[in-house]
Design a protein around this motif. Structure first.
Motif, PDB file in Angstrom:
ATOM      1  N   ILE A   1      68.610  65.897  59.793  1.00  0.00           N
ATOM      2  CA  ILE A   1      69.891  66.614  59.673  1.00  0.00           C
ATOM      3  C   ILE A   1      69.858  67.605  58.519  1.00  0.00           C
ATOM      4  O   ILE A   1      70.344  68.737  58.630  1.00  0.00           O
ATOM      5  CB  ILE A   1      71.047  65.607  59.513  1.00  0.00           C
ATOM      6  CG1 ILE A   1      71.243  64.835  60.822  1.00  0.00           C
ATOM      7  CG2 ILE A   1      72.335  66.319  59.120  1.00  0.00           C
ATOM      8  CD1 ILE A   1      72.292  63.750  60.739  1.00  0.00           C
ATOM      9  N   ALA A   2      69.272  67.192  57.396  1.00  0.00           N
ATOM     10  CA  ALA A   2      69.246  68.072  56.217  1.00  0.00           C
ATOM     11  C   ALA A   2      68.492  69.364  56.514  1.00  0.00           C
ATOM     12  O   ALA A   2      68.950  70.463  56.152  1.00  0.00           O
ATOM     13  CB  ALA A   2      68.607  67.337  55.041  1.00  0.00           C
ATOM     14  N   ASN A   3      67.336  69.273  57.177  1.00  0.00           N
ATOM     15  CA  ASN A   3      66.575  70.483  57.510  1.00  0.00           C
ATOM     16  C   ASN A   3      67.293  71.324  58.560  1.00  0.00           C
ATOM     17  O   ASN A   3      67.273  72.553  58.506  1.00  0.00           O
ATOM     18  CB  ASN A   3      65.180  70.115  58.023  1.00  0.00           C
ATOM     19  CG  ASN A   3      64.240  69.707  56.901  1.00  0.00           C
ATOM     20  OD1 ASN A   3      64.436  70.085  55.753  1.00  0.00           O
ATOM     21  ND2 ASN A   3      63.230  68.926  57.245  1.00  0.00           N
TER      22      ASN A   3
ATOM     23  N   ILE B   1      56.864  79.347  59.759  1.00  0.00           N
ATOM     24  CA  ILE B   1      57.688  78.485  60.615  1.00  0.00           C
ATOM     25  C   ILE B   1      58.840  77.915  59.798  1.00  0.00           C
ATOM     26  O   ILE B   1      58.624  77.261  58.777  1.00  0.00           O
ATOM     27  CB  ILE B   1      56.854  77.347  61.209  1.00  0.00           C
ATOM     28  CG1 ILE B   1      55.744  77.907  62.113  1.00  0.00           C
ATOM     29  CG2 ILE B   1      57.738  76.381  61.993  1.00  0.00           C
ATOM     30  CD1 ILE B   1      54.790  76.854  62.639  1.00  0.00           C
ATOM     31  N   PRO B   2      60.096  78.124  60.206  1.00  0.00           N
ATOM     32  CA  PRO B   2      61.243  77.569  59.470  1.00  0.00           C
ATOM     33  C   PRO B   2      61.309  76.054  59.629  1.00  0.00           C
ATOM     34  O   PRO B   2      61.034  75.513  60.707  1.00  0.00           O
ATOM     35  CB  PRO B   2      62.449  78.231  60.136  1.00  0.00           C
ATOM     36  CG  PRO B   2      61.900  79.382  60.925  1.00  0.00           C
ATOM     37  CD  PRO B   2      60.515  78.979  61.323  1.00  0.00           C
ATOM     38  N   LEU B   3      61.675  75.363  58.560  1.00  0.00           N
ATOM     39  CA  LEU B   3      61.856  73.910  58.648  1.00  0.00           C
ATOM     40  C   LEU B   3      62.993  73.572  59.602  1.00  0.00           C
ATOM     41  O   LEU B   3      62.969  72.535  60.273  1.00  0.00           O
ATOM     42  CB  LEU B   3      62.137  73.335  57.261  1.00  0.00           C
ATOM     43  CG  LEU B   3      61.015  73.470  56.224  1.00  0.00           C
ATOM     44  CD1 LEU B   3      61.398  72.770  54.930  1.00  0.00           C
ATOM     45  CD2 LEU B   3      59.706  72.917  56.757  1.00  0.00           C
ATOM     46  N   ALA B   4      63.984  74.449  59.681  1.00  0.00           N
ATOM     47  CA  ALA B   4      65.108  74.211  60.592  1.00  0.00           C
ATOM     48  C   ALA B   4      64.663  74.252  62.046  1.00  0.00           C
ATOM     49  O   ALA B   4      65.297  73.644  62.914  1.00  0.00           O
ATOM     50  CB  ALA B   4      66.203  75.258  60.355  1.00  0.00           C
ATOM     51  N   ALA B   5      63.575  74.973  62.320  1.00  0.00           N
ATOM     52  CA  ALA B   5      63.055  75.027  63.689  1.00  0.00           C
ATOM     53  C   ALA B   5      62.288  73.766  64.044  1.00  0.00           C
ATOM     54  O   ALA B   5      62.137  73.438  65.225  1.00  0.00           O
ATOM     55  CB  ALA B   5      62.164  76.255  63.863  1.00  0.00           C
TER      56      ALA B   5
END
Length: 585
Positions: free
Chosen positions: A138-140, A340-344
């Motif tokens: 959730i945090a990412n 690469i985004p951590l959210a991805a």
């Protein structure tokens, strides 16, 4: 199921199938390797090293033709806990020790023992792990800043709530794009590698539409090296090895369970049969070697193994090709991975958590509302709120207690007699009126498992029902399939007490296991070999001819047994007794 050679009859057609499947599974495994490493608290490149080394070794030495090995979600909470409390070096050492344990388990043919873990325990801890993985992303997904990772679940939830005000809308958008692509790919075709497509689309969107607005692998972990690491042997003192042994044991057991479950899924999909002991040896070898390259513990991956089969894999070569393909991608495109985004990556693990949650099985067991539901719920809650070690231990303990209770409940001792409504007057339990019982001979049927959890029942029944003026007792034990030493002790005490009261005891129908135990314990010798019979009929004939007082039969009108009609007529007693003895001979 058939067991066939892992490389038997290999042909060019097999290679084409393995090549197609291997490259397809590599597209699935690459983002998962990165994601599982990050979720485990280590640098993402170590997930790639694990995918390459463990994938090759598990395919080469494992016991399943179709198994795909690598980092998995089941390990995430355990590995993160080791990293946070012991450090990365201890994680490598724990993985290597777990590999040695797995090899020993396979060598000593303990592969089948893992299958005895009850399904409610497996569902409980798998669902608990899924919740931990999902919440951990959730945090990412939200792009929260200042998050400190904790070993326990509740502190991590409090951390998220405390930093919720730092939510990053760009991170949410990036994660949403990746999640949408994954879900659409799954709807279009199960063959599409949704994870890598989602990763690619969301990364491109972040780079073109809002560059520099979201955290990436490069900004958090640095660049991924485009080279293969040198071999490095983890060093440790004896004290450190002893301290880490319990953690290594947890990793080994979890790896064994996960890999064998994956192998069973592969068997069900293909109609083949894996070698569980060889599979554990292969898993062990992989986990011994992988830490030498900095890799984390690995096991068989159910989703990747299923994808391997669906895409046409023919032999373990597909698993080797998948690992080589991941290595090629690492060497060729490592520079791009930093963007690469951590959210991805968060939605990739969220989908993994959703798929591994066993939600259908969880709901099914909850609806049943029996002891299994209690075991599963307790294991689930303890996995989430405490630790996997405690959860599995408590789950197994609860399951064992419930099993003992259930086995005790199906163990019983009932009065039996020939059924007058049956053509051949078969002996079985049915409603007996006191005035229809034989005053000299009683028959009781023991059934179930006569073990430590059920011996009180035997003692209580013997105390209440065997208070009789009968002089002969037949114990029918054909339905007692298992007897332990506690059961033997209670049976011995009961028979001794009855014989002290002047009662002759005969036993019929002993099954192989109880007979072997009673012979070794000396019980059969104590009671007398002549008092044991294979069938109730011959026991009854012997008891009627030699065990009862025939003078008391004269004038008896109860006619419990077929022979009673002759024994009750004074003039015919001698003749009937002679016939009975002759039939016994």
């Amino acid at each position: 199921m058939r067991r066939i050679g892992r490389f038997s009859g290999y042909s060019r057609l097999h290679f084409r199938r393995d090549l197609t499947s291997g490259f397809t599974v590599a597209a699935i495994a690459l983002p998962l390797g990165l994601s599982f490493a990050i979720a485990s608290g280590v640098e993402p490149v170590y997930g790639i090293y694990t995918t390459v080394v463990a994938g090759i070794l598990i395919s080469l030495f494992g016991g399943s033709r179709f198994q795909i090995g690598g980092p998995t979600g089941a390990f995430v909470p355990v590995l993160l806990g080791i990293v946070l409390t012991e450090g990365y070096k201890s994680l490598l050492l724990s993985g290597m020790m777990a590999g040695i344990l797995l090899v020993l388990m396979g060598v000593f043919r303990m592969g089948a023992l893992v299958r005895y873990i009850p399904r409610p325990v497996t569902v409980g801890f798998t669902a608990g792990i899924a919740v931990i993985i999902f919440v951990g992303q959730i945090a990412n997904f939200l792009g929260l800043r200042g998050i400190e990772k904790h070993e326990a679940f509740l502190p991590n939830v409090r951390e998220i709530m405390a930093q919720i005000s730092t939510i990053n809308g760009y991170s949410v958008l990036t994660g949403a794009i990746c999640l949408a692509v994954i879900l659409m790919a799954a709807r279009i075709s199960r063959r599409l590698p949704g994870a890598i497509l989602g990763l690619a689309v969301s990364t491109v969107a972040a780079l073109w539409l809002y560059p520099g607005e979201v955290a990436t692998i490069g900004t958090v972990f640095g660049a991924i090296p485009a080279q293969w690491p040198a071999i490095s042997m983890p060093s440790a003192s004896w004290g450190e090895i002893v301290r880490l042994l319990p953690l290594a044991f947890v990793v080994a057991i979890l790896g064994a369970v996960e890999s064998l479950l994956s192998a069973v899924v592969a068997d069900q999909m293909t109609g083949t049969r894996h070698d569980s002991n060889r599979e554990m040896i292969g898993q062990g070898i992989a986990n011994i070697v992988t830490p030498l390259f900095g890799g984390i513990p690995a096991t068989g991956a159910i989703a990747r193994t299923a994808a391997n089969i669906r895409h046409g894999a023919a032999t373990p070569v597909a698993g080797i090709i998948h690992s080589v393909a991941v290595l090629i991608i690492l060497l060729a495109f490592a520079d791009y991975a930093a963007d690469i985004p951590l959210a991805a990556m968060a939605p990739i693990l969220m989908v993994v958590a959703w798929n591994m949650s066993e939600r259908k099985e969880f709901r099914h067991l909850i609806r049943v509302k029996n002891g299994d539901a209690i075991v599963m719920t307790a294991t689930f809650l303890l996995t989430v709120l405490t630790s996997l070690t405690l959860a599995v231990g408590a789950g197994l303990g609860l399951a064992a207690i419930l099993f003992i209770k259930r086995m005790g409940e199906v163990t019983g001792m009932t009065k039996a007699a020939p059924d007058p409504s049956s053509k051949h007057r078969k002996v079985h339990a049915h409603q007996l009126q006191p005035e229809r019982e034989c005053p000299q001979l009683q028959i009781f049927t023991l059934e179930g498992a006569l073990f430590f959890g059920a011996t009180d029942l035997l003692g209580e029944t013997a105390a209440s029902q065997l208070r009789t003026h009968a002089t002969v007792l037949i114990l029918r034990m054909g339905k007692v399939l298992y007897l332990d030493m506690t059961g033997e002790s209670q049976l011995r005490l009961t028979v001794r007490e009855l014989r002290k009261q002047g009662m002759e005891v005969y036993i019929s129908g002993l099954q192989p296991q109880p007979r072997e135990l009673l012979a070794r314990s000396g019980f059969i010798t104590e009671v007398g070999e002549t008092r044991f019979f294979a069938h109730t009929g011959e026991t009854l004939l012997f008891a009627l001819s030699q065990g009862i007082d025939h003078d008391k039969c004269k004038g008896c009108l109860r006619n419990v047994f077929q022979e009673c009609a002759g024994l009750s007529r004074p003039a015919a007693v001698t003749e009937v007794v002679d016939e009975l003895r002759a039939s016994k001979v």
